[in-house]
Design an enzyme around this catalytic site. Structure first.
Site, mmCIF file in Angstrom:
data_model
loop_
_atom_site.group_PDB
_atom_site.id
_atom_site.type_symbol
_atom_site.label_atom_id
_atom_site.label_comp_id
_atom_site.label_asym_id
_atom_site.label_seq_id
_atom_site.Cartn_x
_atom_site.Cartn_y
_atom_site.Cartn_z
ATOM 1 N N GLY A 80 0.734 -1.114 -0.002
ATOM 2 C CA GLY A 80 -0.005 -0.123 0.086
ATOM 3 C C GLY A 80 0.837 1.313 -0.065
ATOM 4 O O GLY A 80 0.277 2.344 -0.446
ATOM 5 N N GLU A 86 3.893 4.288 6.068
ATOM 6 C CA GLU A 86 2.748 3.553 5.932
ATOM 7 C C GLU A 86 1.584 4.145 5.333
ATOM 8 O O GLU A 86 1.549 5.403 5.244
ATOM 9 C CB GLU A 86 2.293 3.072 7.229
ATOM 10 C CG GLU A 86 2.550 1.929 7.890
ATOM 11 C CD GLU A 86 2.002 0.698 7.265
ATOM 12 O OE1 GLU A 86 1.440 0.823 6.097
ATOM 13 O OE2 GLU A 86 1.649 -0.265 7.896
ATOM 14 N N ASP A 87 0.926 3.287 4.553
ATOM 15 C CA ASP A 87 -0.281 3.925 3.883
ATOM 16 C C ASP A 87 -1.427 4.521 4.930
ATOM 17 O O ASP A 87 -2.030 5.482 4.868
ATOM 18 C CB ASP A 87 -1.044 2.945 2.750
ATOM 19 C CG ASP A 87 -1.149 1.578 3.404
ATOM 20 O OD1 ASP A 87 -0.935 1.384 4.557
ATOM 21 O OD2 ASP A 87 -1.697 0.633 2.613
ATOM 22 N N ASP A 91 -4.550 1.976 11.447
ATOM 23 C CA ASP A 91 -5.721 1.566 11.781
ATOM 24 C C ASP A 91 -5.787 1.328 13.320
ATOM 25 O O ASP A 91 -5.759 2.360 14.273
ATOM 26 C CB ASP A 91 -6.571 0.729 11.022
ATOM 27 C CG ASP A 91 -7.790 0.360 11.337
ATOM 28 O OD1 ASP A 91 -8.394 0.421 12.352
ATOM 29 O OD2 ASP A 91 -8.646 -0.041 10.206
ATOM 30 N N LYS A 123 -6.144 6.810 11.601
ATOM 31 C CA LYS A 123 -7.750 6.564 11.958
ATOM 32 C C LYS A 123 -7.425 6.832 13.680
ATOM 33 O O LYS A 123 -7.405 5.656 14.370
ATOM 34 C CB LYS A 123 -8.402 5.232 11.828
ATOM 35 C CG LYS A 123 -8.560 5.130 10.326
ATOM 36 C CD LYS A 123 -9.447 3.964 10.192
ATOM 37 C CE LYS A 123 -9.504 3.607 8.683
ATOM 38 N NZ LYS A 123 -9.988 2.128 8.428
HETATM 39 P P1 5GP Z 1 -3.513 -1.955 11.546
HETATM 40 O O1 5GP Z 1 -2.673 -2.981 11.862
HETATM 41 O O2 5GP Z 1 -3.356 -0.519 11.834
HETATM 42 O O3 5GP Z 1 -5.026 -2.154 12.035
HETATM 43 O O4 5GP Z 1 -4.224 -2.039 9.733
HETATM 44 C C1 5GP Z 1 -3.035 -1.581 8.952
HETATM 45 C C2 5GP Z 1 -3.308 -2.262 7.582
HETATM 46 O O5 5GP Z 1 -4.572 -2.536 7.558
HETATM 47 C C3 5GP Z 1 -2.794 -1.054 6.733
HETATM 48 O O6 5GP Z 1 -1.703 -1.220 6.423
HETATM 49 C C4 5GP Z 1 -4.010 -1.377 5.456
HETATM 50 O O7 5GP Z 1 -3.229 -2.566 4.859
HETATM 51 C C5 5GP Z 1 -5.069 -2.171 6.225
HETATM 52 N N1 5GP Z 1 -6.279 -1.273 6.447
HETATM 53 C C6 5GP Z 1 -6.565 -0.615 7.604
HETATM 54 N N2 5GP Z 1 -7.579 0.353 7.411
HETATM 55 C C7 5GP Z 1 -7.665 0.262 6.063
HETATM 56 C C8 5GP Z 1 -8.760 1.074 5.256
HETATM 57 O O8 5GP Z 1 -9.587 1.846 5.686
HETATM 58 N N3 5GP Z 1 -8.662 0.666 4.089
HETATM 59 C C9 5GP Z 1 -7.786 -0.191 3.468
HETATM 60 N N4 5GP Z 1 -7.967 -0.329 2.089
HETATM 61 N N5 5GP Z 1 -6.992 -0.696 4.009
HETATM 62 C C10 5GP Z 1 -7.042 -0.545 5.667
#
Ligand code: 5GP
Length: 189
Positions: free
Chosen positions: A55, A110-111, A114, A142
């Site tokens: 991403g 990072e993209d 979350d 977020k």
């Molecule tokens: P975390 O581990 O912070 O919960 O999530 C990180 C990863 O989940 C991101 O690098 C991404 O790949 C995916 N992700 C989390 N939220 C989103 C979202 O709103 N849209 C998309 N496309 N991917 C997300």
């Protein structure tokens, strides 16, 4: 290809619909502001940016494009997750890190952050290589979903807790090529 419907410029991908949320221009302006902040902070420190594929390819390119005066390097890693034998459950492994990062300033690119679980795992894996410092630069954050204490140092845009696509962010592998950011339409709202 995602199908654009005539209905208020919405996009349909597989079984979901998405509405325009952040324009490409707004996103680029936010990335430029962030790039200036990072460039000023790391001047003279020759940092290593580590983009997390898939991403982050879009954000990493835009971020570095907007900091032409910083002496820096960039590399990319992939994260592989598997269920380990320890009680902690999931084990995260970084694939593709060939640079020596001991004693270096490292910035994870990072993209989107979350829950923060992914970034916490990556930081843990990088700490084992004893960098001088680790910070995080993310295109989107977020805050309402974030469940860790570690501060996310550099954020281009904070967004509400909704699923978004475009500018590198996918929907089941699709839609990374959509310009700007698109937000899922909650059919039950
Ligand atoms: P975390 O581990 O912070 O919960 O999530 C990180 C990863 O989940 C991101 O690098 C991404 O790949 C995916 N992700 C989390 N939220 C989103 C979202 O709103 N849209 C998309 N496309 N991917 C997300």
């Amino acid at each position: 290809m995602p199908e654009t419907t005539s209905d208020q410029g919405r996009v349909r991908s597989l079984d979901k619909q998405f509405a325009p949320f952040i324009t490409a221009g707004e996103l680029d302006a936010a990335i430029q502001r962030l790039a200036e902040e990072v460039q000023a902070k790391y001047q003279g420190r020759r940092p290593l940016f580590i983009g997390v594929l898939n991403g982050a390819y879009f954000f990493a390119a835009k971020l570095l494009e907007h900091m032409p005066e910083l002496e820096c390097e960039i590399t990319f890693v992939k994260v592989a997750s598997y269920i380990g034998t320890s009680s902690s459950g999931t084990v995260t492994q970084l694939i593709g890190l060939n640079e020596r990062i001991e004693g270096r300033e490292v910035i994870i690119v990072e993209d989107i952050v979350d829950t923060g679980n992914t970034i916490a795992h990556i930081m843990g894996a990088l700490q084992e290589h004893h960098p001088a410092g680790i910070s995080v630069a993310t295109m989107l954050f977020k805050p309402d979903a974030y469940s860790h204490d570690h501060p996310i140092d550099h954020v281009a845009l904070r967004i509400p807790n909704a699923f978004v696509i475009g500018s590198g962010l996918d929907h089941d592998g699709l839609c990374r090529n959509l310009p700007g950011i698109w937000r899922i339409i909650d059919e039950h709202a």
